[in-house]
Design an enzyme around this catalytic site. Structure first.
Site, mmCIF file in Angstrom:
data_model
loop_
_atom_site.group_PDB
_atom_site.id
_atom_site.type_symbol
_atom_site.label_atom_id
_atom_site.label_comp_id
_atom_site.label_asym_id
_atom_site.label_seq_id
_atom_site.Cartn_x
_atom_site.Cartn_y
_atom_site.Cartn_z
ATOM 1 N N ASP A 37 9.375 14.304 19.381
ATOM 2 C CA ASP A 37 10.361 13.605 18.607
ATOM 3 C C ASP A 37 11.207 13.973 18.083
ATOM 4 O OD1 ASP A 37 8.347 10.896 17.925
ATOM 5 O OD2 ASP A 37 9.870 11.503 16.139
ATOM 6 N N TYR A 156 18.312 -5.088 21.222
ATOM 7 C CA TYR A 156 17.240 -4.459 21.397
ATOM 8 C C TYR A 156 17.011 -5.233 23.217
ATOM 9 C CZ TYR A 156 11.711 -3.405 21.642
ATOM 10 O OH TYR A 156 11.546 -2.516 21.721
ATOM 11 N N LYS A 160 16.333 -2.710 26.813
ATOM 12 C CA LYS A 160 15.190 -3.188 27.208
ATOM 13 C C LYS A 160 15.388 -3.305 28.852
ATOM 14 C CE LYS A 160 12.756 -0.427 24.474
ATOM 15 N NZ LYS A 160 12.251 0.539 24.279
ATOM 16 N N THR A 191 1.668 -1.017 15.863
ATOM 17 C CA THR A 191 2.681 0.766 15.829
ATOM 18 C C THR A 191 2.968 0.658 14.241
ATOM 19 O OG1 THR A 191 4.200 0.196 16.621
ATOM 20 C CG2 THR A 191 2.511 1.331 18.571
HETATM 21 P P1 NAI Z 1 6.787 4.504 16.875
HETATM 22 O O1 NAI Z 1 7.609 3.815 16.026
HETATM 23 O O2 NAI Z 1 5.370 4.067 16.496
HETATM 24 O O3 NAI Z 1 6.927 5.566 18.023
HETATM 25 C C1 NAI Z 1 8.491 5.196 18.030
HETATM 26 C C2 NAI Z 1 8.118 6.741 17.575
HETATM 27 O O4 NAI Z 1 9.540 7.200 18.730
HETATM 28 C C3 NAI Z 1 8.429 7.566 16.538
HETATM 29 O O5 NAI Z 1 7.539 9.002 16.499
HETATM 30 C C4 NAI Z 1 10.104 8.262 16.642
HETATM 31 O O6 NAI Z 1 10.010 9.046 15.103
HETATM 32 C C5 NAI Z 1 10.824 7.966 17.638
HETATM 33 N N1 NAI Z 1 12.113 8.249 17.937
HETATM 34 C C6 NAI Z 1 13.004 6.706 17.367
HETATM 35 N N2 NAI Z 1 14.172 7.366 17.233
HETATM 36 C C7 NAI Z 1 14.406 9.210 17.694
HETATM 37 C C8 NAI Z 1 14.434 10.166 17.882
HETATM 38 N N3 NAI Z 1 16.381 9.560 18.376
HETATM 39 N N4 NAI Z 1 14.413 10.991 19.149
HETATM 40 C C9 NAI Z 1 13.739 11.404 19.297
HETATM 41 N N5 NAI Z 1 12.583 10.467 18.335
HETATM 42 C C10 NAI Z 1 12.681 9.518 18.158
HETATM 43 O O7 NAI Z 1 6.659 3.007 17.898
HETATM 44 P P2 NAI Z 1 6.018 2.579 19.412
HETATM 45 O O8 NAI Z 1 5.444 0.775 18.940
HETATM 46 O O9 NAI Z 1 5.227 3.680 19.391
HETATM 47 O O10 NAI Z 1 7.446 2.332 19.954
HETATM 48 C C11 NAI Z 1 7.376 2.965 21.625
HETATM 49 C C12 NAI Z 1 8.358 2.592 22.181
HETATM 50 O O11 NAI Z 1 7.933 0.943 23.010
HETATM 51 C C13 NAI Z 1 9.395 2.330 21.701
HETATM 52 O O12 NAI Z 1 10.887 2.798 23.112
HETATM 53 C C14 NAI Z 1 9.594 0.823 21.441
HETATM 54 O O13 NAI Z 1 10.499 0.090 21.708
HETATM 55 C C15 NAI Z 1 8.386 -0.116 22.673
HETATM 56 N N6 NAI Z 1 7.770 -1.366 22.400
HETATM 57 C C16 NAI Z 1 6.807 -0.881 21.633
HETATM 58 C C17 NAI Z 1 6.398 -2.082 21.292
HETATM 59 C C18 NAI Z 1 5.319 -2.535 20.188
HETATM 60 O O14 NAI Z 1 5.152 -3.850 19.443
HETATM 61 N N7 NAI Z 1 5.056 -1.634 18.752
HETATM 62 C C19 NAI Z 1 6.970 -3.384 21.949
HETATM 63 C C20 NAI Z 1 6.881 -2.903 23.446
HETATM 64 C C21 NAI Z 1 7.377 -1.744 23.312
#
Ligand code: NAI
Length: 254
Positions: A37, A156, A160, A191
Site C-alpha cells: 500500500d 471512475y 472500473k 470503508t
Molecule cells: P480504502 O480507501 O479503504 O482502501 C484503498 C487503499 O488503496 C488505501 O489503503 C490506499 O492507501 C490504497 N491506495 C490508494 N492509492 C494507492 C496507490 N497509488 N498505491 C498503493 N496503494 C494505494 O477503499 P476501499 O473501499 O477498501 O477500496 C478498495 C477497492 O474497492 C477500490 O479499488 C475501490 O474502487 C473498490 N470499491 C469500493 C467500494 C466501496 O463502497 N467502498 C465499492 C466498489 C468498489
C-alpha cells in the site's frame, strides 16, 4: 472454510478497507501475506496486527502507479517468501462527481492511473512470478460501477469497466496455464473510501443504503469472503468472471 496454507499472497491496497479485510482473511486461513500500500505506516500496522493474531505478513510499501515500485514489491515478496501464488489488486481511489464536462484532465489521469492502469501494472509483475508456480490466481477489485453506470462519475465508471475488460483478456490468455483471473464488483461498502465520498458529498449519505435492495451497506468482511472464494480451490473452474457482491444492486432495471 478456506485453506491457503503454503500459499503466498500479495494484496494491494491492504492498509485499509476491502484490501485489509482480505489480507486478514487470507492470513487467518494460512497464507503468507504481503501488505502492499502507499500508506507506509498503516502497511506496517496491518502487518503487525496480522502477526499478533498468529498469521504471517510483511509490509512492503508501494505506489501501484509506479512501475519500478510494483516490480520491486513483487521481487521483494518472492525473495522473502520464495514464490507467489495469489494476488488481490484492491488499491484504488474514489472518483469525483464532476460531470463529463466538469472532469479536468488531471482528475481523469489520476483516476485512470490509480484505478485502472495500476491493476494492469500489478498483474504484469505478479503474473511473471505466479507463472513460475504453474498455478495460481488473481482477483481484481472492480465495482458495481464496472457493470452499470453512475451519472457524473465518468472516469471512475470507465476505470472500473476497464478493470473488467483487462480481467477477461488476461483470464483468456492464462486459462490454459493454470492461472485463474477474476474480478469482484462490490456495491457500497463501509470503508474509509466511502466515508471520504460522504464527507465530500453529504447529500448522498441517505441515498446509499436506500439504493441497495438489501437496504444496507456491505461490510468489508462480506467482500473479503467473496474474494477468498475466488482465490480458493472451490473456484477451480471459475475464471474471467466479474462477480457482483452487491446485495442485488446491479439487478435494478425498470
Ligand atoms: P480504502 O480507501 O479503504 O482502501 C484503498 C487503499 O488503496 C488505501 O489503503 C490506499 O492507501 C490504497 N491506495 C490508494 N492509492 C494507492 C496507490 N497509488 N498505491 C498503493 N496503494 C494505494 O477503499 P476501499 O473501499 O477498501 O477500496 C478498495 C477497492 O474497492 C477500490 O479499488 C475501490 O474502487 C473498490 N470499491 C469500493 C467500494 C466501496 O463502497 N467502498 C465499492 C466498489 C468498489
Amino acid at each position: 472454510m478456506f485453506n491457503f496454507k503454503n500459499k503466498v499472497a500479495i494484496v494491494t491496497g491492504a492498509a485499509s478497507g476491502i484490501g485489509r479485510a482480505t489480507a486478514e482473511l487470507l492470513a487467518k486461513h494460512g497464507a503468507k501475506v504481503i501488505i502492499a500500500d502507499i500508506q507506509e505506516q498503516k502497511c506496517k500496522e496491518v502487518a503487525e496486527f496480522i502477526c499478533e493474531e498468529g498469521g504471517e505478513a510483511v509490509a512492503i510499501p508501494c505506489d501501484v502507479t509506479v512501475s519500478i515500485e510494483v516490480k520491486k514489491m513483487v521481487e521483494k515478496a518472492v525473495l522473502l517468501f520464495g514464490g507467489l501464488h495469489i494476488a488481490v489488486n484492491s488499491a484504488g481511489i474514489e472518483g469525483v462527481h464532476a460531470g463529463t464536462t466538469g472532469h479536468t484532465e488531471e482528475m481523469w489521469d489520476k483516476i485512470i492511473d490509480v484505478d485502472l492502469k495500476s491493476v494492469w501494472l500489478s498483474m504484469k509483475y505478479e503474473l511473471l512470478e505466479i507463472e513460475k508456480q504453474k498455478e495460481g490466481c488473481i482477483v481484481n477489485v472492480s465495482s458495481a460501477a464496472g457493470l452499470v453506470a453512475g451519472a457524473g462519475t465518468i472516469a471512475y465508471t470507465a476505470s472500473k469497466h476497464g478493470v473488467i475488460g483487462l480481467t477477461k483478456s488476461a483470464a483468456l490468455e492464462y486459462a490454459s496455464k493454470g492461472i485463474r483471473i477474476n474480478a469482484v464488483c462490490p456495491g457500497f461498502v463501509r470503508t474509509p473510501m466511502l466515508e471520504k465520498l460522504i464527507d465530500s458529498y453529504p447529500e448522498i449519505q441517505n441515498q446509499l443504503a436506500s439504493r441497495e435492495p438489501m437496504k444496507r451497506l456491505a461490510t468489508v468482511e462480506e467482500i473479503a469472503h467473496a474474494i477468498c472464494y475466488l482465490c480458493s480451490d472451490a473456484a477451480s473452474f471459475v475464471t474471467g468472471v466479474s462477480m457482483p457482491v452487491d446485495g442485488g444492486f446491479t439487478l435494478w432495471g425498470i
